[in-house]
Design an enzyme around this catalytic site. Structure first.
Site, mmCIF file in Angstrom:
data_model
loop_
_atom_site.group_PDB
_atom_site.id
_atom_site.type_symbol
_atom_site.label_atom_id
_atom_site.label_comp_id
_atom_site.label_asym_id
_atom_site.label_seq_id
_atom_site.Cartn_x
_atom_site.Cartn_y
_atom_site.Cartn_z
ATOM 1 N N LEU A 1 0.863 -1.176 0.000
ATOM 2 C CA LEU A 1 0.000 0.000 0.000
ATOM 3 C C LEU A 1 0.898 1.224 0.000
ATOM 4 O O LEU A 1 1.999 1.194 0.547
ATOM 5 C CB LEU A 1 -0.883 0.030 1.250
ATOM 6 C CG LEU A 1 -1.878 -1.098 1.442
ATOM 7 C CD1 LEU A 1 -2.582 -0.947 2.788
ATOM 8 C CD2 LEU A 1 -2.885 -1.125 0.320
ATOM 9 N N ASP A 2 0.427 2.322 -0.607
ATOM 10 C CA ASP A 2 1.129 3.590 -0.437
ATOM 11 C C ASP A 2 1.203 3.846 1.054
ATOM 12 O O ASP A 2 0.283 3.493 1.801
ATOM 13 C CB ASP A 2 0.353 4.734 -1.090
ATOM 14 C CG ASP A 2 0.219 4.580 -2.596
ATOM 15 O OD1 ASP A 2 1.016 3.838 -3.184
ATOM 16 O OD2 ASP A 2 -0.671 5.213 -3.166
ATOM 17 N N LYS A 3 2.270 4.487 1.502
ATOM 18 C CA LYS A 3 2.423 4.661 2.948
ATOM 19 C C LYS A 3 1.298 5.472 3.568
ATOM 20 O O LYS A 3 1.005 5.321 4.740
ATOM 21 C CB LYS A 3 3.785 5.242 3.290
ATOM 22 C CG LYS A 3 3.975 6.685 2.944
ATOM 23 C CD LYS A 3 5.351 7.159 3.383
ATOM 24 C CE LYS A 3 5.521 8.632 3.059
ATOM 25 N NZ LYS A 3 6.793 9.128 3.521
ATOM 26 N N GLU A 4 0.627 6.317 2.778
ATOM 27 C CA GLU A 4 -0.467 7.119 3.311
ATOM 28 C C GLU A 4 -1.796 6.369 3.361
ATOM 29 O O GLU A 4 -2.751 6.828 3.963
ATOM 30 C CB GLU A 4 -0.656 8.397 2.475
ATOM 31 C CG GLU A 4 0.525 9.343 2.505
ATOM 32 C CD GLU A 4 1.505 9.097 1.365
ATOM 33 O OE1 GLU A 4 1.329 8.119 0.617
ATOM 34 O OE2 GLU A 4 2.450 9.873 1.230
ATOM 35 N N THR A 5 -1.877 5.216 2.698
ATOM 36 C CA THR A 5 -3.120 4.448 2.643
ATOM 37 C C THR A 5 -3.243 3.583 3.885
ATOM 38 O O THR A 5 -2.305 2.906 4.276
ATOM 39 C CB THR A 5 -3.152 3.562 1.380
ATOM 40 O OG1 THR A 5 -2.966 4.388 0.239
ATOM 41 C CG2 THR A 5 -4.463 2.815 1.261
#
Length: 149
Positions: A3-7
């Site tokens: 996952l994108d780190k912000e997700t």
């Protein structure tokens, strides 16, 4: 599975090398169903559809469905839409780009791909469901989390 780190939300982690190899095969062959929830800026026309918008010259398709519509009391009564997103591929930032470019509705908190009025420290994107075949038993697995608050 990454996952994108912000997700926020679900992640799949293999406990053995054999499981990892099988899970990688399932992801590579697009056998894994992924479901995301996002809050976007704008009033999306329609109730569901498909975004076919190539990323870096590569095929990228995502299905979308409206779950809710509202208005932000904090930013000039901006329309907000909660979407369910189901990417066919897993390109880097695919869902963010598809919302911004394909739907013309940037994700709230996406400071990289959008000119959203509602910038911030939190990206409103969550990996909320996944469907796959258990790499050892062969059983179909479906895991869902409740909608984040």
């Amino acid at each position: 599975h990454r996952l994108d780190k912000e997700t926020e939300g679900l992640q799949v982690v293999a406990k053995t090398k054999a499981a990892m190899v099988d899970l990688q095969r399932q992801f590579a062959n697009r056998l894994v169903g992924k479901r995301y929830l996002a809050l976007v800026e704008g009033n999306i026309a329609g109730e569901e559809g498909e975004i076919d918008y190539p990323i870096e010259g590569r095929e990228s398709v995502s299905r979308w469905r409206v779950l809710a519509r509202s208005r932000s009391a904090s930013v000039r009564s901006t329309h907000l839409t909660t979407l369910e997103l189901r990417p066919k591929q897993g390109r880097t930032h695919q869902l963010r780009i598809h919302c911004t470019e394909g739907l013309k509705a940037p994700m709230i908190g996406d400071n990289r791909h959008s000119g959203s009025l509602l910038r911030g420290e939190k990206l409103f994107l969550a990996a909320a469901g996944i469907r796959l075949t258990h790499p050892i038993t062969g059983a179909e697995l479906a895991v869902d989390i409740p909608e984040p608050e």
